[in-house]
Design a protein around this motif. Structure first.
Motif, PDB file in Angstrom:
ATOM      1  N   THR A 114     -34.336  15.637   1.046  1.00  0.00           N
ATOM      2  CA  THR A 114     -33.120  14.873   1.336  1.00  0.00           C
ATOM      3  C   THR A 114     -31.910  15.598   0.752  1.00  0.00           C
ATOM      4  OG1 THR A 114     -34.291  12.778   1.517  1.00  0.00           O
ATOM      5  CG2 THR A 114     -31.941  12.657   0.993  1.00  0.00           C
ATOM      6  N   TYR A 115     -32.051  16.095  -0.455  1.00  0.00           N
ATOM      7  CA  TYR A 115     -30.958  16.862  -1.060  1.00  0.00           C
ATOM      8  C   TYR A 115     -30.637  18.098  -0.217  1.00  0.00           C
ATOM      9  CZ  TYR A 115     -28.320  19.806  -4.227  1.00  0.00           C
ATOM     10  OH  TYR A 115     -27.355  20.626  -4.764  1.00  0.00           O
ATOM     11  N   GLU A 116     -31.650  18.874   0.127  1.00  0.00           N
ATOM     12  CA  GLU A 116     -31.428  20.094   0.905  1.00  0.00           C
ATOM     13  C   GLU A 116     -30.799  19.796   2.263  1.00  0.00           C
ATOM     14  OE1 GLU A 116     -35.198  22.620  -0.957  1.00  0.00           O
ATOM     15  OE2 GLU A 116     -35.291  21.926   1.128  1.00  0.00           O
ATOM     16  N   ARG A 117     -31.199  18.704   2.876  1.00  0.00           N
ATOM     17  CA  ARG A 117     -30.724  18.364   4.220  1.00  0.00           C
ATOM     18  C   ARG A 117     -29.328  17.723   4.223  1.00  0.00           C
ATOM     19  NH1 ARG A 117     -34.440  17.836   8.305  1.00  0.00           N
ATOM     20  NH2 ARG A 117     -33.551  15.859   8.964  1.00  0.00           N
ATOM     21  N   THR A 118     -28.811  17.400   3.020  1.00  0.00           N
ATOM     22  CA  THR A 118     -27.501  16.757   2.949  1.00  0.00           C
ATOM     23  C   THR A 118     -26.514  17.504   2.049  1.00  0.00           C
ATOM     24  OG1 THR A 118     -28.243  15.271   1.179  1.00  0.00           O
ATOM     25  CG2 THR A 118     -28.461  14.469   3.441  1.00  0.00           C
ATOM     26  N   ALA A 119     -26.938  18.574   1.389  1.00  0.00           N
ATOM     27  CA  ALA A 119     -26.063  19.337   0.492  1.00  0.00           C
ATOM     28  C   ALA A 119     -25.447  20.528   1.227  1.00  0.00           C
ATOM     29  CB  ALA A 119     -26.871  19.831  -0.712  1.00  0.00           C
ATOM     30  N   TRP A 120     -24.441  21.114   0.623  1.00  0.00           N
ATOM     31  CA  TRP A 120     -23.841  22.381   1.089  1.00  0.00           C
ATOM     32  C   TRP A 120     -23.328  22.312   2.523  1.00  0.00           C
ATOM     33  CZ3 TRP A 120     -29.336  23.285  -0.057  1.00  0.00           C
ATOM     34  CH2 TRP A 120     -29.589  23.338  -1.419  1.00  0.00           C
ATOM     35  N   GLY A 121     -22.905  21.145   2.944  1.00  0.00           N
ATOM     36  CA  GLY A 121     -22.402  20.989   4.303  1.00  0.00           C
ATOM     37  C   GLY A 121     -23.472  20.671   5.335  1.00  0.00           C
ATOM     38  N   ASN A 122     -24.749  20.666   4.932  1.00  0.00           N
ATOM     39  CA  ASN A 122     -25.819  20.268   5.855  1.00  0.00           C
ATOM     40  C   ASN A 122     -25.689  18.783   6.149  1.00  0.00           C
ATOM     41  OD1 ASN A 122     -26.914  22.851   5.819  1.00  0.00           O
ATOM     42  ND2 ASN A 122     -28.451  22.360   4.280  1.00  0.00           N
ATOM     43  N   ASP A 123     -25.990  18.400   7.366  1.00  0.00           N
ATOM     44  CA  ASP A 123     -25.906  16.992   7.765  1.00  0.00           C
ATOM     45  C   ASP A 123     -27.109  16.656   8.643  1.00  0.00           C
ATOM     46  OD1 ASP A 123     -24.972  14.418   8.095  1.00  0.00           O
ATOM     47  OD2 ASP A 123     -23.546  14.956   9.662  1.00  0.00           O
ATOM     48  N   PHE A 124     -28.304  16.813   8.063  1.00  0.00           N
ATOM     49  CA  PHE A 124     -29.533  16.612   8.827  1.00  0.00           C
ATOM     50  C   PHE A 124     -30.239  15.308   8.500  1.00  0.00           C
ATOM     51  CE2 PHE A 124     -29.356  21.398   8.407  1.00  0.00           C
ATOM     52  CZ  PHE A 124     -28.767  21.593   9.636  1.00  0.00           C
ATOM     53  N   GLY A 125     -29.724  14.538   7.555  1.00  0.00           N
ATOM     54  CA  GLY A 125     -30.294  13.228   7.255  1.00  0.00           C
ATOM     55  C   GLY A 125     -31.416  13.267   6.241  1.00  0.00           C
ATOM     56  N   PRO A 126     -31.782  12.086   5.751  1.00  0.00           N
ATOM     57  CA  PRO A 126     -32.791  11.988   4.691  1.00  0.00           C
ATOM     58  C   PRO A 126     -34.220  12.131   5.197  1.00  0.00           C
ATOM     59  CG  PRO A 126     -32.042   9.810   5.299  1.00  0.00           C
ATOM     60  CD  PRO A 126     -31.202  10.792   6.090  1.00  0.00           C
ATOM     61  N   VAL A 127     -35.116  12.335   4.249  1.00  0.00           N
ATOM     62  CA  VAL A 127     -36.563  12.341   4.468  1.00  0.00           C
ATOM     63  C   VAL A 127     -37.127  11.215   3.609  1.00  0.00           C
ATOM     64  CG1 VAL A 127     -38.704  13.642   4.102  1.00  0.00           C
ATOM     65  CG2 VAL A 127     -36.665  14.822   4.924  1.00  0.00           C
ATOM     66  N   THR A 128     -38.058  10.455   4.134  1.00  0.00           N
ATOM     67  CA  THR A 128     -38.642   9.340   3.378  1.00  0.00           C
ATOM     68  C   THR A 128     -39.992   9.727   2.779  1.00  0.00           C
ATOM     69  OG1 THR A 128     -39.840   8.398   5.244  1.00  0.00           O
ATOM     70  CG2 THR A 128     -37.530   7.694   4.946  1.00  0.00           C
ATOM     71  N   GLU A 129     -40.373   8.978   1.766  1.00  0.00           N
ATOM     72  CA  GLU A 129     -41.703   9.164   1.181  1.00  0.00           C
ATOM     73  C   GLU A 129     -42.782   8.978   2.238  1.00  0.00           C
ATOM     74  OE1 GLU A 129     -42.537   7.276  -2.769  1.00  0.00           O
ATOM     75  OE2 GLU A 129     -40.478   6.544  -2.510  1.00  0.00           O
ATOM     76  N   ALA A 130     -42.608   7.980   3.105  1.00  0.00           N
ATOM     77  CA  ALA A 130     -43.595   7.708   4.149  1.00  0.00           C
ATOM     78  C   ALA A 130     -43.764   8.909   5.076  1.00  0.00           C
ATOM     79  CB  ALA A 130     -43.194   6.466   4.942  1.00  0.00           C
ATOM     80  N   GLU A 131     -42.667   9.608   5.394  1.00  0.00           N
ATOM     81  CA  GLU A 131     -42.763  10.783   6.267  1.00  0.00           C
ATOM     82  C   GLU A 131     -43.523  11.910   5.584  1.00  0.00           C
ATOM     83  OE1 GLU A 131     -38.775  10.455   9.000  1.00  0.00           O
ATOM     84  OE2 GLU A 131     -38.500  10.946   6.873  1.00  0.00           O
ATOM     85  N   VAL A 132     -43.303  12.091   4.286  1.00  0.00           N
ATOM     86  CA  VAL A 132     -44.041  13.127   3.552  1.00  0.00           C
ATOM     87  C   VAL A 132     -45.520  12.740   3.482  1.00  0.00           C
ATOM     88  CG1 VAL A 132     -44.285  14.328   1.335  1.00  0.00           C
ATOM     89  CG2 VAL A 132     -42.000  13.789   2.226  1.00  0.00           C
ATOM     90  N   LYS A 133     -45.789  11.491   3.164  1.00  0.00           N
ATOM     91  CA  LYS A 133     -47.177  11.030   3.068  1.00  0.00           C
ATOM     92  C   LYS A 133     -47.905  11.237   4.400  1.00  0.00           C
ATOM     93  CE  LYS A 133     -49.998   7.087   1.816  1.00  0.00           C
ATOM     94  NZ  LYS A 133     -50.041   5.786   1.162  1.00  0.00           N
TER      95      LYS A 133
END
Length: 129
Positions: free
Chosen positions: A107-126
């Protein structure tokens, strides 16, 4: 028309709560990123040219399933191209991290440094494990 005494519509409450959770996850992910990822991808997400790909402005992060898979499984001598530059993808697996930790980092990587790709949930990782 709502019945007398019925709770007010919560049409905006759920998205607001989701936004707050994503923000909390990204904040948690910032510290985890510094601990587990910044030594290669750098604190500013720019990577090291020719060695470690940037995460800032990396269009590969748009593909959430791919992003999760790379962190869970790592990359071993798989070439990847980022913004026209090819990297010989060698990255260890981070499967030892919890689903929440991975979701926070991504989530940090997808929303930091101008990225705007949205969050990732625990359920998606699981689900990807």
């Amino acid at each position: 028309m709502e019945a007398p005494g019925a709770p007010a519509s919560q049409g905006t409450a759920a998205p607001a709560a989701e936004g707050e959770e994503a923000a909390a996850l990204a904040k948690e992910g910032e510290g985890l990123y510094a601990q587990h990822c910044a030594s290669c991808h750098q604190a500013n997400g720019q990577g090291l040219p020719g060695v470690f790909p940037p995460l800032a402005g990396n269009p590969n992060l748009k593909d959430k399933a791919y992003h999760i898979k790379v962190v869970l499984e790592g990359l071993q001598n798989q070439p990847i191209t980022v913004n026209g530059q090819t990297y010989q993808g060698v990255m260890p697996s981070f499967a030892q991290l919890s689903d929440r930790e991975i979701a926070a980092i991504l989530t940090y990587e997808r929303t930091a440094w101008g990225n705007d790709f949205g969050p990732v949930t625990e359920a998606e990782v699981k689900a990807a494990r």
